[in-house]
Structures are given as C-alpha cells and as structure tokens.
Write a protein that holds these residues in place. Structure first.
Motif: not given
Ligand code: ATP
Ligand code: ZN
Length: 283
Positions: A78-89, A17-25, A67-72, A182-184
C-alpha cells in the motif's frame, strides 16, 4: 548530476529478467550475487539488489528512484509510488484455491471459512468488496500446504501454471488479481531527465520484443496484396531484385499474430521469407 538508483530483486523469480532488461538497455554492470550495490559504468546509475518485499518502500522513501517489482507486492504494501511501465514478465495471478474435496461453488460460500495467505491486505479488500466475511490467516510462506495440515479451509496465493496447487490437491476457485513486473518510480523525484531517458530505453527494448523484422521476395504484380497485409506500417521498404519483375519487401510484423500473418503473406505470393529479431526500436 545525481546518480540515479534502481532497486531490483536480489534473487528469485524476477531477478534474471530484471537484469536482462537492464543489460538490453545498454547498461554495463557486474551482476555479483554477493553485492548489494552495483555501479553502472556507462550511465549515472547504481543498481540495488534487494528482497522484493522491500522495493516499494525503498522507492517511496527515496532510497531508490526506481524499482522493478511485481504489482502484487506494491498493492500489498500500500505504498504511494508511480507506475511507470508494465514490463511483460513475472506474470501470475493471485487466486483463492480450495481442496479438490471441498464441495463449494459460489464465492459467498467462503463466508465463515478460513483462508491462509501471505497477502492479507489484497485478500481483505477483495473479500470486503464482495461482502464476504472469512477468517484471513496470515502466514509467511508455504501457503499451499495449509489446508492439508488442517490450518485453513482454503488458501489465497500466487499461481502461474497451477502445478503447485495440483500437487497439493487444490483447485483454483476465484481470481483475486493478476500481476506482472512493473517499473515504479518515486512521486515527484528530481533527476527527471535521467529517469525519462531510462524509461525511453526500456520502452525501446519492450517494443522490439513485440515485433520481428521480416524480409520477403515477391513478384511486382503481387506487391499491392502484400502491402495490404501489412497494416500499421507506414510504408514498407521495397527494393528491386536483380531478377526482373521481382522486389524484396522489408517490414516489421507484430509478434502477436505472427504465424497467421506469415501464412497470409505466403498465400499472397511472398517467397524466401527471412525473419530476424529486433534489438531496439527507437521512435
Ligand atoms: P524475496 O526473497 O525477494 O522476498 P520471494 O520469495 O518473495 O522473493 P519470488 O517467489 O521470487 O518472491 O517471486 C517474486 C515475484 O514473482 C512475485 O512477487 C510475483 O510478482 C512474481 N511471480 C510470478 N510467478 C509467480 C509464481 N508462480 N509464484 C510466485 N510469484 C510469482
Ligand atoms: Zn518476497
């Protein structure tokens, strides 16, 4: 201009799904299973293929800008990153599950019980918040077989359909967190313009997925009723048909209540309804 780097999972549940999203971009890159880095030919971007567990730290430390990674995984590391966008998968829940045979009803009955998990940080915070003292047993995988082997009373693991729990004689008992991919991004990253451009592309792909393009024919007399059924659309395009007194209406409908909306449109006199997928919506 510095080349941007985005880290995605090398193989596993989020890879495809991550590859597909980037290709669709509109990003052009080779998706070799063997390579760690793949350059994008039509955008100043490199794709890093990593284990998902490493992605939050790589982004925090600036090895990757995005990065694209699960919220879990983010919460567990416990890192300090910004949540930029939920990705729906990659949607799933972290749940506490117990053997079907364990007669417990309330959360407080987990007190003094042992719980096996690969998510000790998230589980620890959850139990603390509820005022429960359980014995958290951190293991590295195959959590679901732990009660059967007598290693723990309960487990805390990711669940999507619940099939794995069922086949191991377990039942969901409590929800700890829900998660999706999410996109972080790194806090205070340079390259802001490129990142903004990429986020806009991602959002235009996501928006398009949530909607369908619909064309329908209707007698002019019924047009006001049809327009009333299309809230949220500034003004649908209305095109006269060759047949006197008829028009075609072009509009965009949300995927959410799609079938309900279509049946209302039919009742209001819509005919010959054509539905098409949308590739991108650029605002
Ligand atoms: P890696 O080799 O990259 O460390 P992994 O085995 O840790 O991979 P996967 O099982 O591929 O991870 O899961 C990646 C992510 O997919 C999870 O962290 C979670 O966000 C999401 N996910 C969605 N559904 C599920 C599920 N049913 N079980 C586990 N993870 C799920
Ligand atoms: Zn992992």
């Amino acid at each position: 201009m510095k080349t941007l780097k985005i880290a995605i999972q090398k193989s596993g549940r989020l890879n495809e799904k991550s590859v597909e999203l980037l290709k669709n971009c509109g990003l052009n890159f080779e998706n070799y299973k063997s390579s760690l880095i793949s350059p994008v030919s039509n955008f100043p971007l490199e794709i890093l293929f990593l284990r998902d567990d490493d992605i939050p730290e790589y982004v925090q430390d600036g090895i990757a800008d995005l990065g694209i990674v699960g919220e879990n995984v983010i919460q567990e590391t416990e890192v300090e990153v910004s949540y930029l966008q939920k990705l729906g998968f990659g949607k799933c829940s972290l749940k506490i599950a117990v053997p079907n045979t364990l007669p417990i009803k309330n959360l407080s009955e987990l007190d003094g019980k042992s719980i096996a998990t690969t998510y000790p940080v998230i589980l620890g915070k959850f139990l603390k918040q509820k005022g429960i003292e359980s014995d958290i047993r951190t293991i590295s995988g195959s959590v679901e077989i732990s009660p059967g082997l007598g290693l723990s009373d309960a487990i805390c693991d990711l669940v999507s359909t619940g099939g794995t729990l069922k086949s191991n004689g377990l039942k969901p008992f409590a929800d700890v967190m829900s998660s999706e991919a999410v996109l972080i991004g790194r806090k205070g990253s340079e390259n802001e313009d490129l990142i903004k451009e990429l986020i806009q592309r991602v959002q235009s792909v996501l928006r398009a997925k949530e909607t369908k393009y619909v064309v329908l024919n209707v007698e002019k007399a019924h047009l006001p009723e049809i327009i009333k059924l299309l809230p949220g659309v500034k003004s649908p395009s209305v095109v006269p048909l060759a047949e006197e007194g008829w028009v075609a209406v072009h509009t965009v409908i949300p995927e959410r209540d799609f079938w309900e909306r279509i049946s209302q449109l039919k009742q209001a006199g819509a005919q010959g309804i054509v539905v098409m997928p949308i590739e991108k919506i650029i605002l």
